[in-house]
Write an enzyme that holds these catalytic residues in place. Structure first.
Site, PDB file in Angstrom:
ATOM      1  N   LYS A 116      -5.677   1.769 -54.549  1.00 61.53           N
ATOM      2  CA  LYS A 116      -6.928   1.903 -53.344  1.00 61.53           C
ATOM      3  C   LYS A 116      -7.320   1.074 -53.078  1.00 61.53           C
ATOM      4  O   LYS A 116      -8.174   0.775 -51.710  1.00 61.53           O
ATOM      5  CB  LYS A 116      -7.793   2.547 -54.489  1.00 61.53           C
ATOM      6  CG  LYS A 116      -7.315   4.126 -55.004  1.00 61.53           C
ATOM      7  CD  LYS A 116      -6.384   4.835 -54.491  1.00 61.53           C
ATOM      8  CE  LYS A 116      -5.558   6.541 -55.264  1.00 61.53           C
ATOM      9  NZ  LYS A 116      -4.914   6.937 -54.012  1.00 61.53           N
ATOM     10  N   GLU A 200     -18.079   0.048 -55.064  1.00 62.68           N
ATOM     11  CA  GLU A 200     -17.931   1.028 -53.231  1.00 62.68           C
ATOM     12  C   GLU A 200     -19.655   1.483 -53.602  1.00 62.68           C
ATOM     13  O   GLU A 200     -20.066   1.956 -54.233  1.00 62.68           O
ATOM     14  CB  GLU A 200     -17.739   1.865 -53.052  1.00 62.68           C
ATOM     15  CG  GLU A 200     -16.009   1.617 -52.583  1.00 62.68           C
ATOM     16  CD  GLU A 200     -15.182   2.991 -51.634  1.00 62.68           C
ATOM     17  OE1 GLU A 200     -16.075   3.685 -52.329  1.00 62.68           O
ATOM     18  OE2 GLU A 200     -13.932   3.217 -51.989  1.00 62.68           O
ATOM     19  N   HIS A 235     -13.737  17.306 -59.720  1.00 63.91           N
ATOM     20  CA  HIS A 235     -13.114  17.289 -58.608  1.00 63.91           C
ATOM     21  C   HIS A 235     -11.769  18.120 -58.382  1.00 63.91           C
ATOM     22  O   HIS A 235     -10.301  17.530 -58.107  1.00 63.91           O
ATOM     23  CB  HIS A 235     -12.409  16.009 -58.973  1.00 63.91           C
ATOM     24  CG  HIS A 235     -13.450  14.932 -59.067  1.00 63.91           C
ATOM     25  ND1 HIS A 235     -14.124  14.244 -58.359  1.00 63.91           N
ATOM     26  CD2 HIS A 235     -14.284  14.569 -60.080  1.00 63.91           C
ATOM     27  CE1 HIS A 235     -15.537  13.623 -58.592  1.00 63.91           C
ATOM     28  NE2 HIS A 235     -15.258  13.280 -59.972  1.00 63.91           N
ATOM     29  N   ARG A 292       1.373  12.978 -49.410  1.00 65.96           N
ATOM     30  CA  ARG A 292       2.546  14.632 -50.360  1.00 65.96           C
ATOM     31  C   ARG A 292       2.053  15.659 -49.870  1.00 65.96           C
ATOM     32  O   ARG A 292       0.690  15.839 -48.601  1.00 65.96           O
ATOM     33  CB  ARG A 292       1.913  14.936 -51.804  1.00 65.96           C
ATOM     34  CG  ARG A 292       0.488  15.300 -51.542  1.00 65.96           C
ATOM     35  CD  ARG A 292       0.450  15.363 -53.474  1.00 65.96           C
ATOM     36  NE  ARG A 292      -1.404  16.019 -53.228  1.00 65.96           N
ATOM     37  CZ  ARG A 292      -2.165  15.088 -53.791  1.00 65.96           C
ATOM     38  NH1 ARG A 292      -2.171  13.692 -54.435  1.00 65.96           N
ATOM     39  NH2 ARG A 292      -3.348  15.633 -53.364  1.00 65.96           N
TER      40      ARG A 292
HETATM   41  C1  MV4 Z   1     -17.345   8.511 -53.076  1.00 67.76           C
HETATM   42  C2  MV4 Z   1     -18.083   9.303 -52.792  1.00 67.76           C
HETATM   43  C3  MV4 Z   1     -19.799   8.870 -52.894  1.00 67.76           C
HETATM   44  N1  MV4 Z   1     -19.687   7.621 -52.539  1.00 67.76           N
HETATM   45  N2  MV4 Z   1     -17.053   7.627 -52.260  1.00 67.76           N
HETATM   46  C4  MV4 Z   1     -14.676  12.280 -55.708  1.00 67.76           C
HETATM   47  C5  MV4 Z   1     -12.716  12.051 -55.280  1.00 67.76           C
HETATM   48  C6  MV4 Z   1     -12.784  10.766 -55.100  1.00 67.76           C
HETATM   49  N3  MV4 Z   1     -11.376  10.551 -54.350  1.00 67.76           N
HETATM   50  C7  MV4 Z   1     -13.590  10.132 -54.328  1.00 67.76           C
HETATM   51  N4  MV4 Z   1     -14.822  10.524 -54.463  1.00 67.76           N
HETATM   52  C8  MV4 Z   1     -16.266  10.474 -54.087  1.00 67.76           C
HETATM   53  N5  MV4 Z   1     -15.833   9.163 -54.039  1.00 67.76           N
HETATM   54  C9  MV4 Z   1     -17.933   7.207 -52.640  1.00 67.76           C
HETATM   55  N6  MV4 Z   1     -18.464   5.739 -51.878  1.00 67.76           N
HETATM   56  C10 MV4 Z   1     -18.543  10.534 -54.188  1.00 67.76           C
HETATM   57  C11 MV4 Z   1     -17.157  11.587 -54.528  1.00 67.76           C
HETATM   58  C12 MV4 Z   1     -16.858  12.460 -54.393  1.00 67.76           C
HETATM   59  C13 MV4 Z   1     -16.865  13.890 -53.987  1.00 67.76           C
HETATM   60  C14 MV4 Z   1     -15.555  13.228 -53.034  1.00 67.76           C
HETATM   61  C15 MV4 Z   1     -14.918  14.950 -52.017  1.00 67.76           C
HETATM   62  C16 MV4 Z   1     -15.111  15.507 -52.935  1.00 67.76           C
HETATM   63  C17 MV4 Z   1     -16.302  15.864 -54.015  1.00 67.76           C
HETATM   64  C18 MV4 Z   1     -16.036  14.771 -54.318  1.00 67.76           C
HETATM   65  C19 MV4 Z   1     -17.495  15.069 -56.054  1.00 67.76           C
HETATM   66  C20 MV4 Z   1     -18.098  14.059 -56.347  1.00 67.76           C
HETATM   67  C21 MV4 Z   1     -17.745  13.297 -55.700  1.00 67.76           C
END
Ligand code: MV4
Length: 501
Positions: A116, A200, A235, A292
């Site tokens: 990442k 982040e 998630h 994917r």
């Molecule tokens: C984040 C975020 C808020 N701010 N990054 C969760 C899954 C992973 N792919 C990254 N995720 C998140 N990253 C920053 N800088 C909030 C999430 C996140 C989230 C993202 C997409 C869909 C659902 C989520 C549920 C909780 C947190």
């Protein structure tokens, strides 16, 4: 073109891939664990070979066995589906080394986007917006803490080798920083064998919107619009749709161009997904790339008319995109609901067992991608997602109405499913108005989890059936449509439907 493809996966996605193989005149090969001996995907294939083993580790992750079978049956290519080996660069490499085609991007692209921090660096270099944060993994805590203060709390600590929310930690204030980084690094080390973490800025109450991209491997990359994936729980996505109710043409264009740049930056080939967060000011940030085919790909297929598996196969075979002329036109709206074998009225606890009765939904605008049938046994060993219902409509409202109708029509007994919960989501005002974030389920939990009379009645009924089955070791006779059993289910859905209006 390939003559024979081995599908290194199980369940609904294996069936999905085999269907396209059949349409294309390509032979399909299933591999299966002891648990899956009688699964529908095994019967969909032209040939099927046992992997032995029960757990994923003992079966679908055994790549040497899979490569042996591919050689023995004379396959030309291997499709990994999603999960399991699909984003394993070493597997992709081993497939190519053994002389087969891996249906997916190059091992280099998988490896690059799997890291990442490397992915973030690449995005920054190619002017794809990323969330403010560190460009490299954290080296020493003091420096990192300074950066965190500059970015401003709250911040998120993420594992460089993670993804999909694994190994994330929210830090609200400076005093908590050190301990959180140390904890996150320990977790990352245990989970991924790599302790690297990065920081982040925490985007509060974002929407998760991802873009489907397609690269022909000959220098051309396009996007196929977005999928709105904000409705999720722990998630795990629950509902996805295309297009997103949030985007307008300008934002769609900007995000689509960024997605294409992202794919081009890593020399991508095939079908891939660029995940973005969109904040309340409608600013978007690259999150990660999934290298994917995704669970939710059908909503894109419904609004584009494309078969993404067909595109993956023709691109992997070196023939480029198969339907260039029709690509990038969008028609109507599609919604997908994931059906899990879980009990929504008991905190989504797993619900293993035998599907005693199953009559799926169909009718106008409805597609079901299922991995199970009546009589199927749901085990605790694999993902609890058993099926996906997809509804297409000429606009969002029609798609939602059709989905609601299909969920009500769906008859299944012997196990709990998330259908009653999905009916409540579809019926919820905030969902219908398109006004929600990734916090939707938390925020409206009270509306979505209340055990009403009808649900309680059915839950009691199901456990009585389970009890009888267990006690007398008889299989429940499949009721015909006129019987009490089926009637109670229908009744339940009608009551729910009325309630949710
Ligand atoms: C984040 C975020 C808020 N701010 N990054 C969760 C899954 C992973 N792919 C990254 N995720 C998140 N990253 C920053 N800088 C909030 C999430 C996140 C989230 C993202 C997409 C869909 C659902 C989520 C549920 C909780 C947190």
């Amino acid at each position: 073109m390939f003559r024979k493809i081995l599908i290194a996966n199980r369940g609904e996605i294996a069936v999905r891939i085999m269907r396209t193989c059949r349409e294309m005149g390509i032979q399909s090969v299933a591999v299966f664990s002891k648990i899956d001996r009688k699964s529908p995907f095994v019967y969909h294939a032209d040939e099927a070979y046992p992997l032995g083993g029960i757990t994923s580790q003992e079966s679908y992750l055994q790549w040497n066995k899979i490569l042996d079978i591919a050689a023995r049956c004379g396959a030309d290519a291997i499709h990994p589906g999603y999960g399991f080996l699909s984003e394993n660069a070493e597997f992709a490499e081993a497939v190519e080394k053994a002389g087969f085609t891996f249906i997916g991007p190059s091992p280099e692209a998988i490896r690059l986007m799997g890291n990442k921090t490397a992915a973030r660096k690449l995005m920054i270099a190619h002017h794809v917006p990323t969330v403010p944060g560190t460009e490299d993994a954290v080296r020493d805590i003091a420096t990192a803490q300074k950066i965190a203060a500059e970015i401003g709390y709250p911040v998120l600590i993420k594992a460089a080798a993670g993804g999909g929310g694994k190994g994330m930690r929210l830090v609200e204030k400076d005093e908590e920083f050190k301990e959180a980084v140390e904890g996150a690094a320990r977790e990352a080390s245990a989970a991924f064998g790599d302790a690297s973490v990065y920081i982040e800025k925490f985007v509060e109450e974002p929407r998760h919107i991802e873009f489907q991209i397609l690269s022909d491997g000959q220098g051309k990359t396009i996007h196929l619009g977005e999928r709105e994936c904000s409705i999720q729980r722990r998630h795990q996505k629950v509902v996805e749709e295309s297009p997103s109710a949030l985007l307008d043409d300008a934002l769609r264009k900007a995000m689509g161009q960024a997605a294409v740049r992202a794919a081009e930056a890593c020399g991508y080939k095939g079908a891939g997904t660029i995940e973005f967060l969109v904040d309340k000011h409608r600013k978007f940030y690259f999150l990660e790339m999934n290298t994917r085919l995704q669970v939710e790909h059908p909503v894109t297929e419904m609004v584009t008319g494309l078969d993404l598996v067909e595109e993956q196969i023709t691109i992997a075979a070196g023939h480029g995109m198969s339907r260039q002329k029709n690509i990038s036109k969008f028609w109507g709206h599609a919604v997908e609901c994931r059906l899990y074998a879980e009990n929504p009225d008991n905190n989504f606890s797993p619900s293993p067992g035998t599907i005693a009765f199953l009559k799926a939904a169909d009718g106008p605008g409805i597609r079901e991608d299922s991995g199970v049938t009546q009589g199927s046994e749901i085990s605790l060993y694999y993902d609890p997602m058993i099926s996906k219902l997809i509804a297409w409509g000429s606009d969002r409202q029609q798609a939602i109405r059709r989905m609601m109708r299909a969920l009500q029509e769906y008859e299944i007994s012997g196990i709990h499913t998330t259908i009653p919960f999905l009916i409540k989501v579809m019926g919820h005002q905030a969902f219908q108005q398109g006004r929600f974030t990734t916090k939707f389920i938390e925020e409206y939990g009270d509306d979505l989890f209340t055990v009403d009379e009808a649900t309680a009645e059915t839950a009691a009924f199901i456990s009585a059936v389970d009890f009888l089955e267990e006690k007398k070791r008889i299989s429940v006779k499949a009721p015909d449509n006129g019987s009490d059993t089926a009637f109670k289910w229908k009744n339940l859905h009608r009551k729910n439907a009325l309630r949710s209006r």
